[in-house]
Write a protein that holds these residues in place. Sequence first.
Motif, PDB file in Angstrom:
ATOM      1  N   MET A  46     -13.626  36.889   1.155  1.00  0.00           N
ATOM      2  CA  MET A  46     -13.681  35.684   1.978  1.00  0.00           C
ATOM      3  C   MET A  46     -12.534  35.663   2.983  1.00  0.00           C
ATOM      4  O   MET A  46     -12.741  35.330   4.161  1.00  0.00           O
ATOM      5  CB  MET A  46     -13.653  34.427   1.112  1.00  0.00           C
ATOM      6  N   LEU A  47     -11.324  36.020   2.562  1.00  0.00           N
ATOM      7  CA  LEU A  47     -10.181  36.033   3.467  1.00  0.00           C
ATOM      8  C   LEU A  47     -10.388  37.046   4.588  1.00  0.00           C
ATOM      9  O   LEU A  47     -10.158  36.741   5.764  1.00  0.00           O
ATOM     10  CB  LEU A  47      -8.887  36.342   2.708  1.00  0.00           C
ATOM     11  N   LEU A  48     -10.860  38.245   4.239  1.00  0.00           N
ATOM     12  CA  LEU A  48     -11.135  39.257   5.267  1.00  0.00           C
ATOM     13  C   LEU A  48     -12.223  38.797   6.230  1.00  0.00           C
ATOM     14  O   LEU A  48     -12.130  38.993   7.444  1.00  0.00           O
ATOM     15  CB  LEU A  48     -11.527  40.580   4.612  1.00  0.00           C
ATOM     16  N   TRP A  49     -13.249  38.150   5.683  1.00  0.00           N
ATOM     17  CA  TRP A  49     -14.357  37.638   6.496  1.00  0.00           C
ATOM     18  C   TRP A  49     -13.857  36.543   7.442  1.00  0.00           C
ATOM     19  O   TRP A  49     -14.230  36.511   8.607  1.00  0.00           O
ATOM     20  CB  TRP A  49     -15.444  37.128   5.567  1.00  0.00           C
ATOM     21  N   LEU A  50     -13.009  35.641   6.920  1.00  0.00           N
ATOM     22  CA  LEU A  50     -12.432  34.585   7.755  1.00  0.00           C
ATOM     23  C   LEU A  50     -11.562  35.173   8.862  1.00  0.00           C
ATOM     24  O   LEU A  50     -11.601  34.703  10.013  1.00  0.00           O
ATOM     25  CB  LEU A  50     -11.612  33.616   6.902  1.00  0.00           C
ATOM     26  N   MET A  51     -10.784  36.191   8.532  1.00  0.00           N
ATOM     27  CA  MET A  51      -9.941  36.822   9.549  1.00  0.00           C
ATOM     28  C   MET A  51     -10.792  37.477  10.637  1.00  0.00           C
ATOM     29  O   MET A  51     -10.489  37.355  11.831  1.00  0.00           O
ATOM     30  CB  MET A  51      -9.017  37.851   8.894  1.00  0.00           C
ATOM     31  N   LEU A  52     -11.860  38.159  10.230  1.00  0.00           N
ATOM     32  CA  LEU A  52     -12.734  38.820  11.199  1.00  0.00           C
ATOM     33  C   LEU A  52     -13.361  37.809  12.151  1.00  0.00           C
ATOM     34  O   LEU A  52     -13.265  37.939  13.374  1.00  0.00           O
ATOM     35  CB  LEU A  52     -13.829  39.611  10.466  1.00  0.00           C
ATOM     36  N   TRP A  53     -14.010  36.778  11.590  1.00  0.00           N
ATOM     37  CA  TRP A  53     -14.710  35.824  12.446  1.00  0.00           C
ATOM     38  C   TRP A  53     -13.752  34.896  13.173  1.00  0.00           C
ATOM     39  O   TRP A  53     -14.065  34.409  14.259  1.00  0.00           O
ATOM     40  CB  TRP A  53     -15.759  35.054  11.646  1.00  0.00           C
ATOM     41  N   ILE A  65     -11.820  29.235  16.344  1.00  0.00           N
ATOM     42  CA  ILE A  65     -12.060  28.120  15.418  1.00  0.00           C
ATOM     43  C   ILE A  65     -13.530  28.056  15.012  1.00  0.00           C
ATOM     44  O   ILE A  65     -13.850  27.832  13.842  1.00  0.00           O
ATOM     45  CB  ILE A  65     -11.628  26.778  16.053  1.00  0.00           C
ATOM     46  N   ALA A  66     -14.429  28.284  15.954  1.00  0.00           N
ATOM     47  CA  ALA A  66     -15.863  28.254  15.624  1.00  0.00           C
ATOM     48  C   ALA A  66     -16.197  29.339  14.597  1.00  0.00           C
ATOM     49  O   ALA A  66     -16.989  29.114  13.687  1.00  0.00           O
ATOM     50  CB  ALA A  66     -16.697  28.438  16.882  1.00  0.00           C
ATOM     51  N   GLY A  67     -15.585  30.495  14.720  1.00  0.00           N
ATOM     52  CA  GLY A  67     -15.796  31.567  13.749  1.00  0.00           C
ATOM     53  C   GLY A  67     -15.296  31.194  12.372  1.00  0.00           C
ATOM     54  O   GLY A  67     -15.928  31.510  11.368  1.00  0.00           O
ATOM     55  N   LEU A  68     -14.147  30.498  12.322  1.00  0.00           N
ATOM     56  CA  LEU A  68     -13.624  30.043  11.039  1.00  0.00           C
ATOM     57  C   LEU A  68     -14.554  29.026  10.389  1.00  0.00           C
ATOM     58  O   LEU A  68     -14.735  29.014   9.175  1.00  0.00           O
ATOM     59  CB  LEU A  68     -12.227  29.447  11.206  1.00  0.00           C
ATOM     60  N   LEU A  69     -15.144  28.158  11.210  1.00  0.00           N
ATOM     61  CA  LEU A  69     -16.075  27.156  10.674  1.00  0.00           C
ATOM     62  C   LEU A  69     -17.352  27.788  10.130  1.00  0.00           C
ATOM     63  O   LEU A  69     -17.902  27.334   9.135  1.00  0.00           O
ATOM     64  CB  LEU A  69     -16.435  26.140  11.761  1.00  0.00           C
ATOM     65  N   ALA A  91     -17.760  31.063   9.186  1.00  0.00           N
ATOM     66  CA  ALA A  91     -17.582  32.277   8.389  1.00  0.00           C
ATOM     67  C   ALA A  91     -18.121  32.152   6.968  1.00  0.00           C
ATOM     68  O   ALA A  91     -18.856  33.024   6.503  1.00  0.00           O
ATOM     69  CB  ALA A  91     -16.105  32.673   8.365  1.00  0.00           C
ATOM     70  N   VAL A  92     -17.765  31.105   6.259  1.00  0.00           N
ATOM     71  CA  VAL A  92     -18.198  30.972   4.860  1.00  0.00           C
ATOM     72  C   VAL A  92     -19.717  30.813   4.762  1.00  0.00           C
ATOM     73  O   VAL A  92     -20.347  31.500   3.947  1.00  0.00           O
ATOM     74  CB  VAL A  92     -17.443  29.827   4.145  1.00  0.00           C
ATOM     75  N   PRO A  93     -20.348  29.959   5.569  1.00  0.00           N
ATOM     76  CA  PRO A  93     -21.820  29.912   5.498  1.00  0.00           C
ATOM     77  C   PRO A  93     -22.485  31.251   5.836  1.00  0.00           C
ATOM     78  O   PRO A  93     -23.481  31.622   5.218  1.00  0.00           O
ATOM     79  CB  PRO A  93     -22.197  28.838   6.525  1.00  0.00           C
ATOM     80  N   MET A  94     -21.920  32.000   6.798  1.00  0.00           N
ATOM     81  CA  MET A  94     -22.503  33.306   7.118  1.00  0.00           C
ATOM     82  C   MET A  94     -22.344  34.273   5.953  1.00  0.00           C
ATOM     83  O   MET A  94     -23.264  35.034   5.640  1.00  0.00           O
ATOM     84  CB  MET A  94     -21.851  33.887   8.378  1.00  0.00           C
ATOM     85  N   LEU A  95     -21.175  34.256   5.300  1.00  0.00           N
ATOM     86  CA  LEU A  95     -20.953  35.147   4.165  1.00  0.00           C
ATOM     87  C   LEU A  95     -21.867  34.785   2.998  1.00  0.00           C
ATOM     88  O   LEU A  95     -22.439  35.670   2.349  1.00  0.00           O
ATOM     89  CB  LEU A  95     -19.486  35.092   3.729  1.00  0.00           C
TER      90      LEU A  95
END
Length: 194
Positions: free
Chosen positions: A150-157, A163-167, A169-173
Amino acid sequence: LAVALLAYFFLVYGQDVQRHAIARLPGAQQKQVTIEILRTIEADLSRYVLTISAINFTLGLLLTGGLVWMGLDWSDALLWGTLAALLNFVPYVGPLSGVILLGLVGVVAFDAPAQMLIPPALYLGLHVLESQFITPIILGRRMAISPLVMLLWLMLWGFLWGIAGLLLAVPMLASLKIVAERIEGWQGWAKVIE
Protein backbone atom coordinates in the motif's frame (compact mmCIF):
# COMPACT_ATOMS: atom_id res chain seq x y z
CA LEU A 1 -9.29 18.96 -13.00
CA ALA A 2 -8.55 15.98 -15.26
CA VAL A 3 -9.44 13.52 -12.48
CA ALA A 4 -12.68 15.40 -11.73
CA LEU A 5 -13.66 15.37 -15.41
CA LEU A 6 -12.74 11.70 -15.72
CA ALA A 7 -14.81 10.84 -12.64
CA TYR A 8 -17.78 12.80 -14.03
CA PHE A 9 -17.66 11.00 -17.38
CA PHE A 10 -17.29 7.62 -15.67
CA LEU A 11 -20.40 8.37 -13.63
CA VAL A 12 -22.38 9.50 -16.66
CA TYR A 13 -21.19 6.99 -19.27
CA GLY A 14 -19.71 4.18 -17.16
CA GLN A 15 -22.69 1.84 -17.34
CA ASP A 16 -22.83 2.06 -21.14
CA VAL A 17 -19.11 1.38 -21.44
CA GLN A 18 -19.47 -1.63 -19.12
CA ARG A 19 -22.36 -3.06 -21.14
CA HIS A 20 -20.56 -2.61 -24.46
CA ALA A 21 -17.32 -4.08 -23.10
CA ILE A 22 -19.10 -7.11 -21.64
CA ALA A 23 -21.06 -7.64 -24.86
CA ARG A 24 -17.78 -7.83 -26.81
CA LEU A 25 -16.42 -10.68 -24.67
CA PRO A 26 -16.46 -13.99 -26.60
CA GLY A 27 -17.73 -16.50 -24.02
CA ALA A 28 -20.55 -16.62 -21.51
CA GLN A 29 -18.14 -17.64 -18.74
CA GLN A 30 -15.92 -14.62 -19.41
CA LYS A 31 -18.97 -12.38 -19.33
CA GLN A 32 -20.09 -13.89 -16.02
CA VAL A 33 -16.64 -13.50 -14.43
CA THR A 34 -16.42 -9.90 -15.62
CA ILE A 35 -19.86 -9.06 -14.22
CA GLU A 36 -18.93 -10.71 -10.90
CA ILE A 37 -15.66 -8.73 -10.74
CA LEU A 38 -17.42 -5.44 -11.45
CA ARG A 39 -20.13 -6.08 -8.86
CA THR A 40 -17.57 -7.10 -6.23
CA ILE A 41 -15.47 -4.00 -6.90
CA GLU A 42 -18.56 -1.78 -6.64
CA ALA A 43 -19.71 -3.37 -3.37
CA ASP A 44 -16.26 -3.44 -1.75
CA LEU A 45 -15.40 0.12 -2.71
CA SER A 46 -18.79 1.38 -1.54
CA ARG A 47 -18.23 -0.25 1.85
CA TYR A 48 -14.68 1.12 1.96
CA VAL A 49 -15.75 4.71 1.22
CA LEU A 50 -18.63 4.51 3.70
CA THR A 51 -16.39 3.10 6.43
CA ILE A 52 -13.62 5.65 5.86
CA SER A 53 -16.20 8.45 5.80
CA ALA A 54 -17.66 7.31 9.14
CA ILE A 55 -14.18 7.08 10.69
CA ASN A 56 -13.21 10.54 9.43
CA PHE A 57 -16.53 12.02 10.58
CA THR A 58 -15.93 10.61 14.06
CA LEU A 59 -12.38 11.97 14.05
CA GLY A 60 -13.70 15.42 13.13
CA LEU A 61 -16.31 15.29 15.91
CA LEU A 62 -13.72 14.25 18.50
CA LEU A 63 -11.36 17.02 17.42
CA THR A 64 -14.19 19.56 17.51
CA GLY A 65 -15.11 18.44 21.02
CA GLY A 66 -11.49 18.62 22.15
CA LEU A 67 -11.02 22.11 20.73
CA VAL A 68 -14.23 23.35 22.38
CA TRP A 69 -13.11 21.80 25.67
CA MET A 70 -9.80 23.69 25.32
CA GLY A 71 -11.67 26.99 25.05
CA LEU A 72 -11.89 27.57 21.32
CA ASP A 73 -15.12 29.11 20.05
CA TRP A 74 -17.70 26.50 18.93
CA SER A 75 -17.85 27.73 15.31
CA ASP A 76 -14.05 27.82 14.98
CA ALA A 77 -13.73 24.36 16.53
CA LEU A 78 -16.36 23.01 14.14
CA LEU A 79 -14.52 24.53 11.18
CA TRP A 80 -11.22 22.91 12.19
CA GLY A 81 -12.88 19.59 12.99
CA THR A 82 -14.56 19.55 9.58
CA LEU A 83 -11.31 20.48 7.85
CA ALA A 84 -9.44 17.74 9.74
CA ALA A 85 -12.09 15.17 8.74
CA LEU A 86 -11.76 16.20 5.08
CA LEU A 87 -7.96 16.28 5.17
CA ASN A 88 -7.92 12.79 6.67
CA PHE A 89 -9.19 11.41 3.34
CA VAL A 90 -5.78 12.22 1.81
CA PRO A 91 -3.22 9.72 3.13
CA TYR A 92 -0.07 11.15 4.73
CA VAL A 93 -0.30 14.64 3.18
CA GLY A 94 -3.72 15.46 4.66
CA PRO A 95 -2.92 14.73 8.32
CA LEU A 96 0.45 16.48 7.99
CA SER A 97 -1.31 19.56 6.62
CA GLY A 98 -3.86 19.34 9.44
CA VAL A 99 -1.15 19.26 12.11
CA ILE A 100 0.56 22.29 10.55
CA LEU A 101 -2.72 24.23 10.29
CA LEU A 102 -3.69 23.39 13.87
CA GLY A 103 -0.22 24.53 14.93
CA LEU A 104 -1.10 27.92 13.44
CA VAL A 105 -4.46 27.81 15.23
CA GLY A 106 -2.66 27.20 18.52
CA VAL A 107 -0.35 30.17 17.95
CA VAL A 108 -3.26 32.48 17.08
CA ALA A 109 -5.77 31.27 19.69
CA PHE A 110 -3.64 30.85 22.81
CA ASP A 111 -1.08 32.94 24.66
CA ALA A 112 0.89 30.37 26.66
CA PRO A 113 3.48 28.38 24.65
CA ALA A 114 2.32 25.10 26.21
CA GLN A 115 -1.29 25.80 25.16
CA MET A 116 -0.15 26.60 21.62
CA LEU A 117 1.06 23.04 21.18
CA ILE A 118 -2.13 21.37 22.40
CA PRO A 119 -4.29 21.72 19.20
CA PRO A 120 -1.73 20.10 16.86
CA ALA A 121 -0.85 17.52 19.51
CA LEU A 122 -4.53 16.69 19.96
CA TYR A 123 -5.03 16.20 16.24
CA LEU A 124 -1.81 14.22 15.90
CA GLY A 125 -2.82 11.99 18.80
CA LEU A 126 -6.29 11.38 17.37
CA HIS A 127 -4.83 10.71 13.94
CA VAL A 128 -2.26 8.23 15.27
CA LEU A 129 -4.98 6.43 17.23
CA GLU A 130 -7.21 6.33 14.15
CA SER A 131 -4.55 5.38 11.59
CA GLN A 132 -2.59 2.88 13.68
CA PHE A 133 -5.36 1.13 15.59
CA ILE A 134 -8.95 1.92 14.63
CA THR A 135 -8.79 1.89 10.81
CA PRO A 136 -6.52 -1.18 10.56
CA ILE A 137 -8.77 -3.11 12.94
CA ILE A 138 -11.92 -2.15 11.05
CA LEU A 139 -10.59 -2.48 7.50
CA GLY A 140 -7.74 -4.92 8.00
CA ARG A 141 -9.72 -8.11 7.86
CA ARG A 142 -11.95 -6.95 5.06
CA MET A 143 -9.38 -5.66 2.57
CA ALA A 144 -6.25 -7.65 3.57
CA ILE A 145 -3.70 -5.49 1.77
CA SER A 146 -0.04 -5.48 2.75
CA PRO A 147 1.04 -2.16 4.34
CA LEU A 148 4.29 -2.24 2.34
CA VAL A 149 2.47 -2.74 -0.96
CA MET A 150 0.00 0.00 0.00
CA LEU A 151 2.81 2.45 0.85
CA LEU A 152 4.60 1.73 -2.44
CA TRP A 153 1.30 2.07 -4.32
CA LEU A 154 0.57 5.39 -2.59
CA MET A 155 4.05 6.67 -3.43
CA LEU A 156 3.67 5.66 -7.08
CA TRP A 157 0.26 7.26 -7.61
CA GLY A 158 1.15 10.28 -5.46
CA PHE A 159 4.16 10.84 -7.71
CA LEU A 160 2.14 10.32 -10.91
CA TRP A 161 -1.07 12.20 -10.05
CA GLY A 162 -0.30 14.14 -6.87
CA ILE A 163 -3.15 14.54 -4.36
CA ALA A 164 -5.68 12.98 -6.74
CA GLY A 165 -3.42 9.93 -7.05
CA LEU A 166 -3.23 9.63 -3.28
CA LEU A 167 -7.02 9.77 -3.05
CA LEU A 168 -7.53 7.11 -5.71
CA ALA A 169 -4.61 4.81 -4.86
CA VAL A 170 -6.26 2.58 -2.24
CA PRO A 171 -9.48 2.03 -4.23
CA MET A 172 -7.40 1.20 -7.33
CA LEU A 173 -5.25 -1.26 -5.36
CA ALA A 174 -8.34 -2.91 -3.86
CA SER A 175 -9.84 -3.20 -7.36
CA LEU A 176 -6.63 -4.68 -8.71
CA LYS A 177 -6.62 -7.26 -5.91
CA ILE A 178 -10.24 -8.23 -6.64
CA VAL A 179 -9.45 -8.66 -10.34
CA ALA A 180 -6.28 -10.65 -9.62
CA GLU A 181 -8.17 -13.01 -7.28
CA ARG A 182 -10.69 -13.89 -9.98
CA ILE A 183 -8.60 -14.14 -13.14
CA GLU A 184 -6.91 -17.44 -13.76
CA GLY A 185 -3.14 -17.13 -13.54
CA TRP A 186 -3.21 -13.85 -11.58
CA GLN A 187 -3.86 -15.35 -8.13
CA GLY A 188 -0.15 -15.05 -7.33
CA TRP A 189 -0.37 -11.28 -7.73
CA ALA A 190 -3.33 -11.20 -5.35
CA LYS A 191 -1.16 -12.99 -2.75
CA VAL A 192 1.63 -10.43 -3.29
CA ILE A 193 -0.85 -7.59 -2.64
CA GLU A 194 -1.99 -9.31 0.58
